[in-house]
Design a protein around this motif. Structure first.
Motif, PDB file in Angstrom:
ATOM      1  N   SER A 197      19.561 -20.151 -13.793  1.00  0.00           N
ATOM      2  CA  SER A 197      20.125 -19.060 -12.992  1.00  0.00           C
ATOM      3  C   SER A 197      19.592 -17.696 -13.414  1.00  0.00           C
ATOM      4  O   SER A 197      19.904 -16.685 -12.786  1.00  0.00           O
ATOM      5  CB  SER A 197      21.648 -19.066 -13.119  1.00  0.00           C
ATOM      6  N   ASP A 198      18.800 -17.641 -14.487  1.00  0.00           N
ATOM      7  CA  ASP A 198      18.289 -16.365 -14.990  1.00  0.00           C
ATOM      8  C   ASP A 198      17.018 -15.955 -14.258  1.00  0.00           C
ATOM      9  O   ASP A 198      16.048 -16.703 -14.226  1.00  0.00           O
ATOM     10  CB  ASP A 198      17.995 -16.450 -16.495  1.00  0.00           C
ATOM     11  N   GLY A 199      17.027 -14.737 -13.718  1.00  0.00           N
ATOM     12  CA  GLY A 199      15.844 -14.229 -13.041  1.00  0.00           C
ATOM     13  C   GLY A 199      15.090 -13.193 -13.859  1.00  0.00           C
ATOM     14  O   GLY A 199      13.951 -12.869 -13.583  1.00  0.00           O
ATOM     15  N   GLY A 200      15.755 -12.666 -14.895  1.00  0.00           N
ATOM     16  CA  GLY A 200      15.121 -11.631 -15.710  1.00  0.00           C
ATOM     17  C   GLY A 200      15.282 -11.918 -17.189  1.00  0.00           C
ATOM     18  O   GLY A 200      16.369 -12.272 -17.640  1.00  0.00           O
TER      19      GLY A 200
ATOM     20  N   PRO B 186      20.851 -13.117 -14.796  1.00  0.00           N
ATOM     21  CA  PRO B 186      20.440 -13.340 -13.406  1.00  0.00           C
ATOM     22  C   PRO B 186      19.594 -12.192 -12.861  1.00  0.00           C
ATOM     23  O   PRO B 186      18.649 -12.426 -12.122  1.00  0.00           O
ATOM     24  CB  PRO B 186      21.780 -13.458 -12.663  1.00  0.00           C
ATOM     25  N   HIS B 187      19.938 -10.948 -13.235  1.00  0.00           N
ATOM     26  CA  HIS B 187      19.201  -9.786 -12.723  1.00  0.00           C
ATOM     27  C   HIS B 187      18.684  -8.941 -13.867  1.00  0.00           C
ATOM     28  O   HIS B 187      19.239  -8.934 -14.953  1.00  0.00           O
ATOM     29  CB  HIS B 187      20.097  -8.978 -11.784  1.00  0.00           C
ATOM     30  N   ARG B 188      17.613  -8.175 -13.602  1.00  0.00           N
ATOM     31  CA  ARG B 188      16.916  -7.529 -14.698  1.00  0.00           C
ATOM     32  C   ARG B 188      17.686  -6.396 -15.358  1.00  0.00           C
ATOM     33  O   ARG B 188      17.514  -6.148 -16.553  1.00  0.00           O
ATOM     34  CB  ARG B 188      15.545  -7.026 -14.244  1.00  0.00           C
TER      35      ARG B 188
ATOM     36  N   PHE C  10       9.169  -7.797 -20.312  1.00  0.00           N
ATOM     37  CA  PHE C  10      10.013  -8.297 -19.238  1.00  0.00           C
ATOM     38  C   PHE C  10       9.316  -9.469 -18.568  1.00  0.00           C
ATOM     39  O   PHE C  10       8.138  -9.381 -18.224  1.00  0.00           O
ATOM     40  CB  PHE C  10      10.307  -7.227 -18.186  1.00  0.00           C
ATOM     41  N   LEU C  11      10.051 -10.558 -18.429  1.00  0.00           N
ATOM     42  CA  LEU C  11       9.563 -11.700 -17.662  1.00  0.00           C
ATOM     43  C   LEU C  11      10.458 -11.863 -16.445  1.00  0.00           C
ATOM     44  O   LEU C  11      11.682 -11.980 -16.578  1.00  0.00           O
ATOM     45  CB  LEU C  11       9.618 -12.990 -18.495  1.00  0.00           C
TER      46      LEU C  11
ATOM     47  N   VAL D 222      11.526 -14.344 -13.717  1.00  0.00           N
ATOM     48  CA  VAL D 222      11.503 -15.797 -13.677  1.00  0.00           C
ATOM     49  C   VAL D 222      12.095 -16.261 -12.358  1.00  0.00           C
ATOM     50  O   VAL D 222      13.044 -15.656 -11.851  1.00  0.00           O
ATOM     51  CB  VAL D 222      12.324 -16.357 -14.866  1.00  0.00           C
TER      52      VAL D 222
ATOM     53  N   ASN E 107      17.348 -20.092  -9.579  1.00  0.00           N
ATOM     54  CA  ASN E 107      17.767 -21.127  -8.629  1.00  0.00           C
ATOM     55  C   ASN E 107      18.748 -20.640  -7.565  1.00  0.00           C
ATOM     56  O   ASN E 107      19.413 -21.449  -6.917  1.00  0.00           O
ATOM     57  CB  ASN E 107      18.360 -22.317  -9.399  1.00  0.00           C
ATOM     58  N   HIS E 108      18.857 -19.310  -7.413  1.00  0.00           N
ATOM     59  CA  HIS E 108      19.784 -18.789  -6.407  1.00  0.00           C
ATOM     60  C   HIS E 108      19.333 -17.396  -5.999  1.00  0.00           C
ATOM     61  O   HIS E 108      18.647 -16.697  -6.747  1.00  0.00           O
ATOM     62  CB  HIS E 108      21.209 -18.707  -6.974  1.00  0.00           C
TER      63      HIS E 108
END
Lengths: 140, 81, 140, 81
Positions: A20-23, A95-97, C27-28, C30, C33-34
């Motif tokens: 679920s991690d985007g950052g 989830p967000h940076r 910063f990555l 990634v 999944n949502h």
């Protein structure tokens, strides 16, 4: 568990990001070749080990309360480090940076402020001294 | 009563040791212990007034009363990271 | 040179820190999944390649003017990425941590704002759509 | 005169192609080209009013006058990172 006398495996820390991690924001504190205008050859890190572990744990608990969506990991080296060696690694994923950045920055700031770790700088001329961040040095 | 005293970094250099067992009077506070230490080792004062202190691995204030068996440390300016 | 269709080698980016650098902020971005409450299965990144390269170059030039002590590197993936794959990597190194953090954050914010790259999200139900960050989604 | 027009992302879906060569009138501006395109393909309007435009790989404004051989693209909302 947060302190180690072996090289820090940053890749292993990255691998802990959740689906679920985007950052993922990382901070690496690296031994640099200068401090307050003087050249540095190497640095010896010393810790009050059990208390340092407990303090880092408290810092992480505080971060988890303030930024519940962020997951933060910490590793700090002790012992003798050469120029370019990683002294501390923080990996904050969220989830967000925005949360990843702010939790990462807060983690390193708090670690530097309160965790009982000291460093002795060795200079090329053979002298050495304990770094005192309260003595007007720029933040590292 | 007896406490365990730990020295780190510049304080270890001044004291010439990293730890010691020490007798303190019943009811002695953290600040009393610091005063006693600086009388013995004025070099401890080079970081200024009383530094942060830890009792049993937790930061505590100068008014904390020591207990038998406590682990006590005065902490020079920390410099992790 | 900033865009790649191969997995990003973060370790190679870290290796570029200079001996004078004491702080490295990374910063990555990634694939998660949502997005906006809907599950994501994979993402296809598409770029206007030559313009994206030029825009990233301009962003790096601007960062170098604003934070001359910081050194910033960027890699951005194009093509189809799975959950957990690194879509973008920013590595900002500087003598002190404050500059590393601020240059890293500015880099990713500006890249997201102006570099001509698009992403199509594929959902488990077989549908897909182009992500429009101006349509009220939270920052990624 | 002749320009090269590129389509990306949702505009590529609407146009059904990723590029084309196109005749434009001498003195035509970016905004004139956009108006012409939306007349042919009203689906381009789904992202709202005129999107950012690039001429020869640089962002430019609606008043820019096109030149023969220009590479032109209208850019749907970018979503890198």
């Amino acid at each position: 568990m947060y302190l180690t006398d072996a090289p820090i495996d940053s890749a292993a820390l990255f691998a802990a990001a959740r689906p679920s991690d985007g950052g993922v924001c990382t901070f690496l504190g690296v031994v640099r070749n200068h401090h307050m205008g003087r050249p540095t050859e190497r640095i010896a890190y010393e810790a009050y080990g059990p208390m340092a572990e407990a303090e880092i744990g408290k810092i992480l608990d505080g971060l988890a309360r303030e930024w519940p969506d962020a997951q933060v990991q910490v590793r700090h080296r002790v012992g003798v480090l050469e120029i370019g060696d990683v002294a501390v690694a923080i990996v904050a994923s969220a989830p967000h940076r925005a949360e990843a950045f702010v939790a990462c920055r807060a983690a390193i700031d708090r670690i530097k402020a309160t965790v009982p770790i000291w460093k002795r700088e060795f200079h090329p001329d053979g002298t050495s001294d304990w770094v005192d961040p309260t003595a007007g040095s720029p933040p590292g | 009563m007896r406490i365990r005293l730990l020295y780190f970094a510049t304080f270890k250099d001044v004291a010439g040791r990293d730890s010691e067992d020490r007798q303190v009077a019943g009811g002695a506070k953290v600040s009393d212990l610091w005063r006693e230490l600086t009388r013995e080792m004025p070099g401890l004062l080079k970081t200024g007034s009383m530094p942060p202190a830890a009792v049993n691995r937790e930061y505590t204030g100068p008014e904390t009363v020591l207990a038998d068996g406590d682990e006590v440390a005065f902490l020079p300016p920390v410099a992790g990271g």
